[in-house]
Design an enzyme around this catalytic site. Structure first.
Site, PDB file in Angstrom:
ATOM      1  N   HIS A  59      -6.913  -4.436 -15.840  1.00  0.00           N
ATOM      2  CA  HIS A  59      -7.098  -6.006 -15.835  1.00  0.00           C
ATOM      3  C   HIS A  59      -7.951  -6.092 -14.643  1.00  0.00           C
ATOM      4  CE1 HIS A  59      -3.130  -7.335 -18.371  1.00  0.00           C
ATOM      5  NE2 HIS A  59      -3.733  -6.368 -18.965  1.00  0.00           N
ATOM      6  N   TYR A  75       0.526 -16.288 -13.931  1.00  0.00           N
ATOM      7  CA  TYR A  75       1.607 -16.894 -13.109  1.00  0.00           C
ATOM      8  C   TYR A  75       1.686 -18.304 -13.075  1.00  0.00           C
ATOM      9  CZ  TYR A  75       1.795 -12.180 -10.919  1.00  0.00           C
ATOM     10  OH  TYR A  75       2.326 -11.071 -10.614  1.00  0.00           O
ATOM     11  N   PRO A 123       9.940  -9.876  -6.709  1.00  0.00           N
ATOM     12  CA  PRO A 123       8.925  -9.184  -7.574  1.00  0.00           C
ATOM     13  C   PRO A 123       7.392  -9.921  -7.730  1.00  0.00           C
ATOM     14  CG  PRO A 123      10.852 -10.122  -8.739  1.00  0.00           C
ATOM     15  CD  PRO A 123      11.010 -10.285  -7.427  1.00  0.00           C
ATOM     16  N   LYS A 141       4.910  -5.463  -5.962  1.00  0.00           N
ATOM     17  CA  LYS A 141       4.543  -4.616  -4.800  1.00  0.00           C
ATOM     18  C   LYS A 141       5.629  -3.394  -4.667  1.00  0.00           C
ATOM     19  CE  LYS A 141       0.674  -6.087  -3.167  1.00  0.00           C
ATOM     20  NZ  LYS A 141      -0.162  -5.620  -4.310  1.00  0.00           N
ATOM     21  N   TYR A 160      -3.248  -8.566  -3.873  1.00  0.00           N
ATOM     22  CA  TYR A 160      -2.723  -8.174  -5.120  1.00  0.00           C
ATOM     23  C   TYR A 160      -3.126  -6.665  -5.495  1.00  0.00           C
ATOM     24  CZ  TYR A 160      -0.580  -9.236  -9.667  1.00  0.00           C
ATOM     25  OH  TYR A 160       0.301  -9.002 -10.751  1.00  0.00           O
TER      26      TYR A 160
END
Ligand code: FAD
Ligand code: DHB
Length: 400
Positions: free
Chosen positions: A80, A208, A300, A304, A392
């Site tokens: 992605h 998200y 979460p 990570k 990220y």
């Protein structure tokens, strides 16, 4: 315990726990010609079937590939180039490839563990499942030992070092004298209800979402399986969540003004996880080294935990290699500090993502508007998007 003396075996590194940390450490040590024994309390099927993480940082993928573990990952993993942040009915894309030239890979933790177990078995090195009454001792001196019972037999592994890779609820961390380490901790007043559904993902990247009703996350496992999460109470009972209610809530929190919604399908699995930040410092006591969730856990939202577990064992395997090859102790001595630097950066990022995207119980209109303003900034400033992307996708792995 039986009355007969335990069977004794010696190895260089005794590893407690066959999660991603323990199994990858065993494999990296094998590649460096270092012997190990892995001891796991659950069965092989249980370890493989436990559904948990899904997002691999680019550095994690690179390590797996370099270690010869990339065949299925490169074939089935979904690369992605970005994620979506959704709020006020709109999805906003953070384009990692454009911002920092990097990507993430969605590949289930259970697939990672499956690959690692296959690699371990191919080496012929020992891996004991269903070990009971596991104990570690002697690590403050020069004779570390792992004692356990498996296959109706008492066993004792004597070793040069113990790697405590037995997760947050394991026995290694509590075996360290209380005065030798300190816990830094935050509990969050919410949890995640996670489902796995037999439904084709309706977005090709993760979403998200912050909604007035709380956080929701859209993820996936394959072209036919969707993984979804809903913010809930930390002690939420699954009894209160019939399938229809879960889909209604997911649709309300994730659906956007352009008509995008997650596809629905048979729910294959449901679970609730609480959320906390926890760090044990230092991550070492004598000849016992903690790695992965045994040393630290994170909420979460930043994706990570698994990636940190991988980073820890890379640092530990290099330090052990330097010890065995060149009699160097300095990298072992630096292990905890090197890992903790990355751990705290990941804690900061995960805390930040969590606070930005969840509604705190008792939070008011002020908090919600401040969170929306933050999301507005993060999705419109290239500097802010770049910062999110760097964290990220994963900060570079460093040895010092
Ligand atoms: P574990 O996977 O917990 O493995 C420890 C092993 O030790 C287990 O197999 C356990 O059975 C064994 N063990 C325990 N006690 C003993 C004992 N006494 N003796 C022998 N063996 C023992 N991380 C990410 O990076 N990305 C994500 O997207 C992500 N999403 C997540 C979503 C959810 C819902 C959850 C719960 C976690 C998520 N994580 C994520 C975190 C990730 O799953 C963990 O950080 C990861 O499993 C850590 O690996 P580990 O090997 O350190 O520990
Ligand atoms: C998944 C889990 C996470 O914690 C996250 O932040 C993103 C994706 C997942 O399980 O797919």
């Amino acid at each position: 315990m039986s009355d007969t003396a335990p069977s004794r075996v010696h190895t260089q590194v005794g590893i407690v726990g066959a999660g991603p940390a323990g199994l990858l450490l065993g494999h990296l040590l094998h590649l460096a010609g270092i012997d190990s024994v892995v001891v796991e309390k659950h069965s092989r099927d249980y370890v493989i079937e436990r559904v948990r993480a899904g997002v691999l940082e680019q550095g994690t993928v690179d390590i797996m590939v370099k270690a010869g573990l990339g065949d299925r990952l490169l074939r089935d993993g979904m690369r992605h180039g970005g994620i979506y942040l959704a709020f006020l009915g709109q999805r906003h894309r953070i384009d990692f490839e454009d911002l920092i030239g990097a990507s993430i890979t969605v590949y289930g933790q259970n697939e990672v563990v499956k690959d690692l177990i296959a690699a371990r078995c191919a080496t012929g090195r020992p891996l004991h499942f269903e070990a009971s009454d596991v104990r570690v001792n002697g690590f403050e001196g020069t004779e570390p030992r792992i004692q356990f019972r498996a296959d109706h037999e008492d066993l004792e592994i004597t070793c040069d070092f113990i790697a405590g890779c037995d997760g947050f609820h394991g026995i290694c961390r509590p075996s360290m004298p209380a005065t030798s380490w300190h816990a830094y901790e935050r509990e969050y007043p919410f949890g995640w209800l996670g489902i796995l559904a037999n439904a084709a993902p309706s977005s090709d990247e993760l979403v998200y979402s912050l909604h007035e009703r709380g956080f929701a996350l859209f993820s996936m496992r394959s072209p036919s399986v969707t993984r979804l999460y809903l913010q809930c109470a930390p002690d939420e009972s699954l009894d209160a969540w019939a399938d229809d209610r879960i889909w209604d809530e997911l649709s309300a929190r994730l659906g956007t003004a352009d008509g995008w919604l997650p596809n629905q399908g048979e729910i294959l699995q449901k679970n609730v996880t609480g959320m906390r930040s926890f760090v044990a410092e230092p991550m070492r006591c004598g000849r016992l080294f903690l790695a992965g969730d045994a040393a630290h856990i994170l909420p979460p939202t930043g994706a990570k935990g698994l990636n940190l577990a991988v980073a820890d064992v890379v640092v530990l395997s290099r330090a052990l290699e330097a010890f065995y090859r060149h009699h160097r102790r300095d990298l072992l001595d630096a292990y905890s500090d090197v890992c903790l630097r990355r751990v705290w950066r990941a804690q900061r990022f995960s805390w930040w993502m969590t606070s930005m995207l969840h509604r705190a119980p008792g939070g008011d209109g002020f908090d919600y508007r401040r969170q929306i303003a933050e999301l507005d900034y993060v999705t419109s400033s290239r500097a802010a998007m770049t910062s999110l992307a760097e964290n990220y996708v994963g900060l570079p792995m460093t040895q010092r």
